[in-house]
Design a protein around this motif. Structure first.
Motif, short mmCIF file in Angstrom:
data_model
loop_
_atom_site.label_atom_id
_atom_site.label_comp_id
_atom_site.label_asym_id
_atom_site.label_seq_id
_atom_site.Cartn_x
_atom_site.Cartn_y
_atom_site.Cartn_z
N TYR A 151 4.54 12.36 4.23
CA TYR A 151 3.10 12.62 4.10
C TYR A 151 2.85 13.29 2.76
O TYR A 151 3.75 13.88 2.18
CB TYR A 151 2.63 13.57 5.22
CG TYR A 151 2.85 12.98 6.59
CD1 TYR A 151 1.85 12.24 7.21
CD2 TYR A 151 4.06 13.14 7.24
CE1 TYR A 151 2.06 11.67 8.46
CE2 TYR A 151 4.28 12.57 8.49
CZ TYR A 151 3.28 11.84 9.08
OH TYR A 151 3.48 11.26 10.31
N ARG A 202 -0.30 15.80 0.78
CA ARG A 202 -1.51 16.59 0.96
C ARG A 202 -2.10 16.86 -0.42
O ARG A 202 -1.40 17.33 -1.31
CB ARG A 202 -1.12 17.89 1.64
CG ARG A 202 -2.26 18.71 2.12
CD ARG A 202 -1.70 19.67 3.19
NE ARG A 202 -2.71 20.47 3.77
CZ ARG A 202 -3.52 20.06 4.73
NH1 ARG A 202 -3.42 18.85 5.21
NH2 ARG A 202 -4.44 20.85 5.21
N THR A 203 -3.37 16.56 -0.59
CA THR A 203 -4.03 16.74 -1.89
C THR A 203 -4.75 18.07 -1.96
O THR A 203 -5.11 18.64 -0.93
CB THR A 203 -5.06 15.62 -2.13
OG1 THR A 203 -6.06 15.73 -1.12
CG2 THR A 203 -4.43 14.26 -2.10
N TRP A 239 -6.79 17.14 1.89
CA TRP A 239 -6.65 16.01 2.79
C TRP A 239 -5.19 15.61 2.87
O TRP A 239 -4.45 15.69 1.89
CB TRP A 239 -7.48 14.83 2.30
CG TRP A 239 -8.96 15.02 2.52
CD1 TRP A 239 -9.63 16.21 2.60
CD2 TRP A 239 -9.94 14.00 2.66
NE1 TRP A 239 -10.97 15.98 2.80
CE2 TRP A 239 -11.19 14.64 2.83
CE3 TRP A 239 -9.89 12.62 2.65
CZ2 TRP A 239 -12.38 13.93 3.00
CZ3 TRP A 239 -11.08 11.91 2.81
CH2 TRP A 239 -12.30 12.57 2.99
N THR A 240 -4.76 15.14 4.04
CA THR A 240 -3.38 14.74 4.27
C THR A 240 -3.33 13.25 4.60
O THR A 240 -4.09 12.78 5.44
CB THR A 240 -2.76 15.55 5.44
OG1 THR A 240 -2.88 16.94 5.14
CG2 THR A 240 -1.31 15.19 5.65
N TYR A 241 -2.40 12.56 3.94
CA TYR A 241 -2.24 11.12 4.11
C TYR A 241 -0.83 10.79 4.56
O TYR A 241 0.13 11.43 4.12
CB TYR A 241 -2.48 10.38 2.78
CG TYR A 241 -3.87 10.58 2.23
CD1 TYR A 241 -4.88 9.69 2.53
CD2 TYR A 241 -4.16 11.65 1.38
CE1 TYR A 241 -6.16 9.87 2.02
CE2 TYR A 241 -5.43 11.83 0.87
CZ TYR A 241 -6.43 10.94 1.19
OH TYR A 241 -7.69 11.12 0.69
N SER A 274 0.82 -1.21 0.00
CA SER A 274 0.00 0.00 0.00
C SER A 274 0.86 1.26 0.00
O SER A 274 1.96 1.29 0.53
CB SER A 274 -0.94 0.01 1.21
OG SER A 274 -0.18 -0.02 2.39
N ILE A 333 -0.36 4.35 1.19
CA ILE A 333 -0.63 5.16 2.38
C ILE A 333 -0.88 4.28 3.60
O ILE A 333 -1.27 3.13 3.49
CB ILE A 333 -1.82 6.12 2.17
CG1 ILE A 333 -3.12 5.35 1.90
CG2 ILE A 333 -1.54 7.10 1.06
CD1 ILE A 333 -4.36 6.21 1.92
N THR A 334 -0.63 4.88 4.76
CA THR A 334 -0.90 4.18 6.01
C THR A 334 -2.23 4.62 6.61
O THR A 334 -2.92 3.83 7.21
CB THR A 334 0.22 4.45 7.04
OG1 THR A 334 0.35 5.87 7.22
CG2 THR A 334 1.53 3.85 6.58
N ARG A 335 -2.57 5.89 6.43
CA ARG A 335 -3.82 6.40 7.00
C ARG A 335 -4.13 7.80 6.52
O ARG A 335 -3.25 8.51 6.03
CB ARG A 335 -3.74 6.39 8.52
CG ARG A 335 -2.71 7.39 9.07
CD ARG A 335 -2.63 7.40 10.56
NE ARG A 335 -3.59 8.32 11.11
CZ ARG A 335 -3.35 9.08 12.17
NH1 ARG A 335 -2.21 9.00 12.81
NH2 ARG A 335 -4.26 9.90 12.63
N LEU A 336 -5.37 8.17 6.70
CA LEU A 336 -5.80 9.54 6.49
C LEU A 336 -5.50 10.29 7.78
O LEU A 336 -5.98 9.91 8.85
CB LEU A 336 -7.30 9.58 6.18
CG LEU A 336 -7.96 10.94 6.08
CD1 LEU A 336 -7.39 11.74 4.91
CD2 LEU A 336 -9.47 10.79 5.93
#
Length: 149
Positions: free
Chosen positions: A142, A144-145, A85-87, A56, A58-61
């Motif tokens: 991280y 950020r979108t 949003w930051t992941y 995967s 990403i690990t988390r939102l």
């Protein structure tokens, strides 16, 4: 054209405390990617670990602090939906980026053998440098979108 901010930080708590819903740069060491299709660089990063034990990206939102599954097809009703949003990026991706040579990065082909766009490869090389700094500092990566210049 879409934007992503990639940055390094000590942990998710530091991201939330420092940013909340605000921009990551210049609060953290990072870079802004302006790409026609930002998915290209994300797919390249994912390709680094596709055959590993944790494929995967990403690990988390991290932000906003919501459970997207709780909203299902009504995610647009979630708090802070319209904000960036930051992941958290998987540590395996960070480590693979940090260890990869420019030749290894250039050889990635997430599109079934088709060469990725030059801008995405250039961004990936910059991400590798950021990953090296994150590893050296014991930090996480991280992204950020939906950021605005």
């Amino acid at each position: 054209m879409s934007e992503l901010e990639f940055f390094r930080a000590p942990n998710a708590a530091a991201v939330l405390t420092t940013l909340g819903g605000g921009p990551a740069l210049p609060a953290f060491d990072g870079l802004r990617a302006r790409l026609t299709d930002p998915v290209d660089v994300l797919l390249l990063m994912e390709e680094l670990v596709v055959d590993g034990p944790d494929p995967s990206l990403i690990t988390r939102l991290v932000w906003p602090e919501i459970d997207p599954a709780a909203y299902g097809c009504f995610l647009s009703n979630a708090p802070h939906f319209g904000e960036p949003w930051t992941y958290g990026i998987n540590p395996a991706v960070r480590d693979a980026l940090a260890a990869a040579s420019p030749a290894e990065l250039a050889a990635l082909r997430p599109y079934e053998g088709v060469e990725p766009p030059a801008a995405a490869l250039e961004q990936l090389c910059a991400m590798a440098e950021l990953a090296r700094r994150a590893v050296a500092a014991g930090e996480s990566l991280y992204y950020r979108t939906g950021t605005a210049a």
